[in-house]
Write an enzyme that holds these catalytic residues in place. Structure first.
Site, PDB file in Angstrom:
ATOM      1  N   CYS A 206      47.075  53.059  17.812  1.00  0.00           N
ATOM      2  CA  CYS A 206      46.506  53.742  18.976  1.00  0.00           C
ATOM      3  C   CYS A 206      46.308  55.227  18.665  1.00  0.00           C
ATOM      4  O   CYS A 206      47.161  56.063  18.978  1.00  0.00           O
ATOM      5  CB  CYS A 206      47.413  53.557  20.198  1.00  0.00           C
ATOM      6  N   THR A 450      49.390  46.607  46.520  1.00  0.00           N
ATOM      7  CA  THR A 450      48.350  45.699  47.013  1.00  0.00           C
ATOM      8  C   THR A 450      47.461  46.440  47.996  1.00  0.00           C
ATOM      9  O   THR A 450      47.901  47.365  48.685  1.00  0.00           O
ATOM     10  CB  THR A 450      48.949  44.458  47.691  1.00  0.00           C
ATOM     11  N   THR A 462      47.892  38.752  48.052  1.00  0.00           N
ATOM     12  CA  THR A 462      47.771  38.508  46.611  1.00  0.00           C
ATOM     13  C   THR A 462      49.128  38.355  45.919  1.00  0.00           C
ATOM     14  O   THR A 462      49.196  38.375  44.683  1.00  0.00           O
ATOM     15  CB  THR A 462      46.998  39.659  45.934  1.00  0.00           C
ATOM     16  N   GLU A 527      40.482  46.461  40.302  1.00  0.00           N
ATOM     17  CA  GLU A 527      41.371  45.298  40.344  1.00  0.00           C
ATOM     18  C   GLU A 527      41.779  44.880  38.935  1.00  0.00           C
ATOM     19  O   GLU A 527      42.908  44.437  38.703  1.00  0.00           O
ATOM     20  CB  GLU A 527      40.684  44.144  41.083  1.00  0.00           C
TER      21      GLU A 527
END
Length: 556
Positions: A206, A450, A462, A527
């Protein structure tokens, strides 16, 4: 990272960078008198741009403009130029500063410099992420307050922060934890903390995090030679290599003996338990952050190697950022995933209403079936850049499935026998005060986060989907919850999502745009970032638990 990069910015003469302190014959601005020496932007001027006092920021902005124009020879004709470092600093401010007046002034100064014949750099990336459209992370958007706070505190808003700002509640606790790990009083020196993070980020190739922490390392007084290879670092730091590679790739192999070799009275050099737990949390934090960086396709910062160019754009072949996960021209067209969403919604409702209870034997069988499922993740990628490769020992040591088919697997860790809530939290808090609390807050926020929506639907619970994601990651790491039905994982996580999650959690450096765009095709990018947060924190906790268990066994 939590460091202020506003240092060492000067003028330039005859195309060569000059340090801030030099003899009169080597003045950065050729036509300055001795009394005007050092008229280029200084660290103090740039630091004042981060003042919480609006008037002081305005004065600093005017002073920045004046000194840049002096360097350009506006006070008297000449050949003075801005240093590369100053130009890159202006480039970064022009693209990511959440204070509009600073951003616009930096843009204006770069334009003026270009008109005066200066070669001005441009960012290679069009936004913070190669996977997510820049317009979805506007710095003037609804999350501007937290970005302004980040800029005022740290002196910059990096790409990581801009993507995390899609979820402000998580970003707040993330920044608090990272600040405590890297900056607050603790058993390890600040430059060691950054170097340990560099060692950890290098395991996953990375370069984004390696460059971030290299800046922090040098600002904290670290020796530049250490960045040239692990052989230049102190023996005590190099002694972490075995633990580092196991934490990154196969944490279930960490045993009491690995702890004993580092902290027992006969160990040379010897780590204290407080130092070791600090190092372990730094490593797990960096490893999991690598998953997020690769999983969200973060682009190099505009002032990092691979993030800028002085070349004009090509009309036919737009440049790609080297070592970016999006090098492949594989961005899938967004297809109509409405049917997939409806099916997932239906399955979630059915699971919530399900009254059937499985036997304990069936629960174990479903767990074993899930953890031994064959999910391909291998992708051939080019060699990592030298700045990363020189910081990795045994680069061939990689992740291997916890339970390959037909092979003897290590014993499962039962969450009931060793969990974060009952065991890990108190141990961390005892050895590194307050860190257990900060980590626990981060775990809680991401587990409970959420917005009660899913794709085009509002008012959705969810919970079952979020729990399936978390438990699937722990399953990949060999951690089993006796009271969880792993049949739910197969019902809720379709195969393309599993491929993404396993790649991101176990081989993050092999994440590609194709894998990112293949799952949840009708969901918002925010999301998908939310899913990345769950994977990142579940992975961190899993690796941490194995190490904390080994420390507990050593202390008995």
């Amino acid at each position: 990272m939590a460091s202020n990069p506003m240092t060492g910015l000067t003028c330039q003469a005859n195309g060569e960078d000059k340090p801030a302190q030099m003899s009169g014959s080597d003045r950065p601005c050729r036509h300055q008198s001795e009394s005007e020496f050092g008229a280029g932007p200084t660290a103090k001027t740039l630091a004042r741009l981060c003042s919480r006092d609006e008037e002081e920021r305005t004065v600093a902005l005017d002073e920045l403009s004046r000194k840049v124009l002096v360097c350009l020879g506006f006070d008297r004709p000449g050949s003075a130029r801005l240093s590369k470092q100053t130009l890159l600093h202006l480039l970064r401010l022009s693209g990511s500063c959440p204070l509009q007046e600073v951003r616009l002034r930096a843009t204006e100064l770069l334009r003026t410099a270009k008109e005066e014949g200066v070669e001005v750099p441009r960012a290679l990336a069009s936004g913070p992420s190669a996977f997510i459209p820049a317009k979805e992370m506007l710095i003037d958007g609804p999350n501007q307050d937290i970005l302004i706070e980040s800029f005022l505190s740290l002196g910059r808003v990096d790409h990581l922060t801009m993507v995390l700002a899609l979820h402000p509640a998580y970003l707040s606790c993330f920044l608090r934890t990272q600040h405590a790990l890297l900056e607050l009083d603790g058993p390890l020196p600040r430059h060691w903390r950054h170097y340990i993070s560099i060692m950890a980020a290098a395991r996953h190739h990375c370069s984004y995090l390696v460059q971030q922490h290299s800046t922090g390392f040098l600002e904290a007084g670290g020796e530049e030679g250490w960045l040239g290879g692990l052989q230049h670092a102190p023996t005590k730091l190099r002694s972490l290599q075995t633990l580092n590679k196991l934490l990154a790739h196969r944490p279930w192999l960490i045993a009491q003996q690995h702890i004993q070799e580092l902290v027992s009275p006969g160990a040379e050099p010897r780590w204290s338990l407080a130092e070791l737990i600090h190092a372990v949390i730094l490593m797990t934090h960096a490893h999991s952050l690598c998953s997020f960086v690769w999983g969200c396709g973060l682009s190099p910062e505009p002032d990092h190697v691979g993030g800028y160019t002085f070349q004009p754009p090509s009309p036919t072949h737009p440049p790609h950022c080297p070592h970016s996960p999006a090098n492949e021209d594989c961005r899938q067209e967004l297809v109509d995933g409405a049917v997939e969403v409806e099916v997932l919604m239906k399955r979630m409702v059915e699971l919530q209403q399900q009254e059937e209870e499985c036997t304990q034997e069936e629960m174990v069988t479903r767990f074993e079936r899930e953890r031994s499922e064959s999910i391909p993740t291998a992708v051939v990628r080019g060699a990592p850049p030298d700045l990363v490769l020189c910081l990795v020992e045994e680069p061939e040591f990689r992740y291997e499935d916890f339970a390959p088919r037909g092979e003897q697997s290590p014993p499962t860790m039962r969450a009931q026998d060793y969990s974060w809530e009952d065991h890990g939290f108190s141990l961390v808090n005892r050895l590194l005060p307050d860190m257990g609390q900060l980590l626990d807050e981060k775990f809680q926020v991401v587990c409970n986060l959420t917005y009660h929506r899913m794709a085009m639907h509002e008012g959705v619970d969810t919970y079952t989907l979020r729990k399936a994601l978390w438990n699937y990651i722990h399953c990949l790491y060999g951690i089993r919850y006796d009271d969880y039905d792993y049949g739910s994982v197969n019902v809720l996580l379709e195969r393309s999502l599993k491929v993404f999650v396993k790649t991101m959690a176990c081989h993050p450096e092999q994440t590609t745009a194709r894998i990112y765009h293949a799952f949840w095709r009708h969901f918002r990018h925010s999301e998908k970032v939310h899913a990345n947060l769950i994977v990142m924190e579940a992975r961190l906790q899993a690796a941490l638990l194995y190490t904390l268990r080994a420390i507990t066994h050593y202390m008995r």
